[in-house]
Write a protein that holds these residues in place. Structure first.
Motif, PDB file in Angstrom:
ATOM      1  N   HIS A  38     -10.618  -6.468  13.895  1.00  0.00           N
ATOM      2  CA  HIS A  38      -9.803  -6.198  12.710  1.00  0.00           C
ATOM      3  C   HIS A  38     -10.298  -4.926  12.021  1.00  0.00           C
ATOM      4  O   HIS A  38     -11.500  -4.724  11.883  1.00  0.00           O
ATOM      5  CB  HIS A  38      -9.880  -7.344  11.701  1.00  0.00           C
ATOM      6  CG  HIS A  38      -9.095  -8.543  12.074  1.00  0.00           C
ATOM      7  ND1 HIS A  38      -9.206  -9.733  11.382  1.00  0.00           N
ATOM      8  CD2 HIS A  38      -8.176  -8.776  13.038  1.00  0.00           C
ATOM      9  CE1 HIS A  38      -8.399 -10.624  11.906  1.00  0.00           C
ATOM     10  NE2 HIS A  38      -7.767 -10.069  12.927  1.00  0.00           N
ATOM     11  N   PRO A  39      -9.365  -4.088  11.557  1.00  0.00           N
ATOM     12  CA  PRO A  39      -9.799  -2.956  10.732  1.00  0.00           C
ATOM     13  C   PRO A  39     -10.283  -3.479   9.382  1.00  0.00           C
ATOM     14  O   PRO A  39      -9.867  -4.562   8.945  1.00  0.00           O
ATOM     15  CB  PRO A  39      -8.525  -2.122  10.585  1.00  0.00           C
ATOM     16  CG  PRO A  39      -7.408  -3.084  10.774  1.00  0.00           C
ATOM     17  CD  PRO A  39      -7.912  -4.144  11.719  1.00  0.00           C
ATOM     18  N   CYS A  40     -11.155  -2.737   8.742  1.00  0.00           N
ATOM     19  CA  CYS A  40     -11.620  -3.142   7.415  1.00  0.00           C
ATOM     20  C   CYS A  40     -11.989  -1.915   6.599  1.00  0.00           C
ATOM     21  O   CYS A  40     -12.234  -0.834   7.145  1.00  0.00           O
ATOM     22  CB  CYS A  40     -12.788  -4.116   7.502  1.00  0.00           C
ATOM     23  SG  CYS A  40     -14.273  -3.459   8.275  1.00  0.00           S
ATOM     24  N   ALA A  41     -12.002  -2.104   5.310  1.00  0.00           N
ATOM     25  CA  ALA A  41     -12.394  -1.049   4.381  1.00  0.00           C
ATOM     26  C   ALA A  41     -13.263  -1.667   3.299  1.00  0.00           C
ATOM     27  O   ALA A  41     -13.104  -2.835   2.958  1.00  0.00           O
ATOM     28  CB  ALA A  41     -11.145  -0.402   3.768  1.00  0.00           C
ATOM     29  N   ILE A  58     -14.592   2.913   5.700  1.00  0.00           N
ATOM     30  CA  ILE A  58     -13.598   2.278   6.570  1.00  0.00           C
ATOM     31  C   ILE A  58     -14.247   2.023   7.920  1.00  0.00           C
ATOM     32  O   ILE A  58     -15.231   2.660   8.294  1.00  0.00           O
ATOM     33  CB  ILE A  58     -12.311   3.108   6.730  1.00  0.00           C
ATOM     34  CG1 ILE A  58     -12.592   4.455   7.384  1.00  0.00           C
ATOM     35  CG2 ILE A  58     -11.606   3.290   5.404  1.00  0.00           C
ATOM     36  CD1 ILE A  58     -11.332   5.193   7.789  1.00  0.00           C
ATOM     37  N   HIS A  60     -14.297  -1.283  11.215  1.00  0.00           N
ATOM     38  CA  HIS A  60     -13.726  -2.468  11.839  1.00  0.00           C
ATOM     39  C   HIS A  60     -14.776  -3.583  11.916  1.00  0.00           C
ATOM     40  O   HIS A  60     -15.976  -3.344  11.841  1.00  0.00           O
ATOM     41  CB  HIS A  60     -13.159  -2.142  13.221  1.00  0.00           C
ATOM     42  CG  HIS A  60     -14.207  -1.691  14.201  1.00  0.00           C
ATOM     43  ND1 HIS A  60     -14.666  -0.392  14.269  1.00  0.00           N
ATOM     44  CD2 HIS A  60     -14.895  -2.375  15.139  1.00  0.00           C
ATOM     45  CE1 HIS A  60     -15.583  -0.304  15.211  1.00  0.00           C
ATOM     46  NE2 HIS A  60     -15.745  -1.487  15.755  1.00  0.00           N
ATOM     47  N   LEU A 129      -4.998  -5.832   3.154  1.00  0.00           N
ATOM     48  CA  LEU A 129      -4.094  -4.687   3.169  1.00  0.00           C
ATOM     49  C   LEU A 129      -3.045  -4.955   4.240  1.00  0.00           C
ATOM     50  O   LEU A 129      -3.393  -5.383   5.345  1.00  0.00           O
ATOM     51  CB  LEU A 129      -4.830  -3.393   3.528  1.00  0.00           C
ATOM     52  CG  LEU A 129      -5.771  -2.791   2.497  1.00  0.00           C
ATOM     53  CD1 LEU A 129      -6.514  -1.610   3.100  1.00  0.00           C
ATOM     54  CD2 LEU A 129      -5.021  -2.370   1.255  1.00  0.00           C
ATOM     55  N   PRO A 131      -0.243  -3.768   7.097  1.00  0.00           N
ATOM     56  CA  PRO A 131      -0.320  -2.656   8.052  1.00  0.00           C
ATOM     57  C   PRO A 131       0.125  -1.321   7.445  1.00  0.00           C
ATOM     58  O   PRO A 131      -0.502  -0.289   7.707  1.00  0.00           O
ATOM     59  CB  PRO A 131       0.606  -3.100   9.192  1.00  0.00           C
ATOM     60  CG  PRO A 131       0.538  -4.600   9.151  1.00  0.00           C
ATOM     61  CD  PRO A 131       0.457  -4.930   7.673  1.00  0.00           C
ATOM     62  N   GLU A 133      -0.043  -0.491   4.237  1.00  0.00           N
ATOM     63  CA  GLU A 133      -1.080  -0.084   3.289  1.00  0.00           C
ATOM     64  C   GLU A 133      -2.290   0.475   4.028  1.00  0.00           C
ATOM     65  O   GLU A 133      -2.895   1.465   3.606  1.00  0.00           O
ATOM     66  CB  GLU A 133      -1.484  -1.256   2.392  1.00  0.00           C
ATOM     67  CG  GLU A 133      -0.392  -1.655   1.425  1.00  0.00           C
ATOM     68  CD  GLU A 133      -0.617  -3.008   0.769  1.00  0.00           C
ATOM     69  OE1 GLU A 133       0.048  -3.282  -0.246  1.00  0.00           O
ATOM     70  OE2 GLU A 133      -1.447  -3.811   1.270  1.00  0.00           O
ATOM     71  N   TRP A 134      -2.655  -0.157   5.141  1.00  0.00           N
ATOM     72  CA  TRP A 134      -3.764   0.354   5.953  1.00  0.00           C
ATOM     73  C   TRP A 134      -3.468   1.778   6.407  1.00  0.00           C
ATOM     74  O   TRP A 134      -4.318   2.659   6.316  1.00  0.00           O
ATOM     75  CB  TRP A 134      -4.052  -0.554   7.139  1.00  0.00           C
ATOM     76  CG  TRP A 134      -5.116   0.018   8.025  1.00  0.00           C
ATOM     77  CD1 TRP A 134      -4.950   0.655   9.213  1.00  0.00           C
ATOM     78  CD2 TRP A 134      -6.527   0.052   7.748  1.00  0.00           C
ATOM     79  NE1 TRP A 134      -6.166   1.085   9.703  1.00  0.00           N
ATOM     80  CE2 TRP A 134      -7.141   0.720   8.826  1.00  0.00           C
ATOM     81  CE3 TRP A 134      -7.313  -0.412   6.714  1.00  0.00           C
ATOM     82  CZ2 TRP A 134      -8.513   0.938   8.885  1.00  0.00           C
ATOM     83  CZ3 TRP A 134      -8.682  -0.205   6.785  1.00  0.00           C
ATOM     84  CH2 TRP A 134      -9.263   0.454   7.851  1.00  0.00           C
ATOM     85  N   GLN A 135      -2.257   2.012   6.902  1.00  0.00           N
ATOM     86  CA  GLN A 135      -1.884   3.345   7.365  1.00  0.00           C
ATOM     87  C   GLN A 135      -1.936   4.354   6.225  1.00  0.00           C
ATOM     88  O   GLN A 135      -2.381   5.498   6.414  1.00  0.00           O
ATOM     89  CB  GLN A 135      -0.504   3.347   8.019  1.00  0.00           C
ATOM     90  CG  GLN A 135      -0.140   4.686   8.664  1.00  0.00           C
ATOM     91  CD  GLN A 135      -1.153   5.114   9.713  1.00  0.00           C
ATOM     92  OE1 GLN A 135      -1.439   4.388  10.650  1.00  0.00           O
ATOM     93  NE2 GLN A 135      -1.712   6.320   9.562  1.00  0.00           N
TER      94      GLN A 135
END
Length: 143
Positions: A38-41, A58, A60, A129, A131, A133-135
């Motif tokens: 998963h991506p994460c920030a 940022i 993952h 977030l 998808p 918002e992530w972008q």
């Protein structure tokens, strides 16, 4: 991921270049949804005048969460009670940004201004977030 300066001294951690290779989450159903890949920030909340509120890193997730108590030798803990609580801990790979995407920048971007972390600032950790918002965040970081 959410960092609260009143609980853990994220400002000192960032200034000293502490490797952010794990993060503790709130014990909730959301923690159980976090998975490797998963991506994460990293969102830093208000509370430390030396650190602007906003996204500071940022990356993952590199593994699934496991229950853990805080490292007793970690002197960055400001809230010793929170340190000793059993919480899910998730391994991550985070890249600290050269400068944060501040809360003001997030609010100014129409793609991010309705992000959960802005709408519900007291939301538990992790916040979500979408998808899109992530972008938007990636666009701001890359821009």
């Amino acid at each position: 991921l959410k960092a609260k300066p009143s609980i853990w001294d994220i400002g000192t951690a960032l200034a000293q270049g502490v490797e952010l290779d794990w993060w503790r989450l709130a014990p909730s159903y959301r923690a159980a949804l976090v998975r490797a890949g998963h991506p994460c920030a990293m969102w830093v909340t208000r509370g430390d005048p030396s650190v602007a509120a906003g996204f500071w890193a940022i990356g993952h997730v590199t593994g699934d969460p496991v229950d853990d108590v805080g490292d007793p030798d970690d002197d960055l803990w400001r809230d010793r009670h929170a340190q000793q609580q059993l919480r899910p801990r998730v391994p991550v790979e985070l890249r600290v940004l050269p400068s944060p995407v501040t809360i003001e920048e997030v609010r100014a971007d129409p793609r991010l201004r309705r992000a959960e972390i802005v709408r519900v600032p007291r939301i538990g950790n992790p916040a979500v977030l979408s998808p899109d918002e992530w972008q938007a965040l990636v666009d701001l970081v890359d821009g």
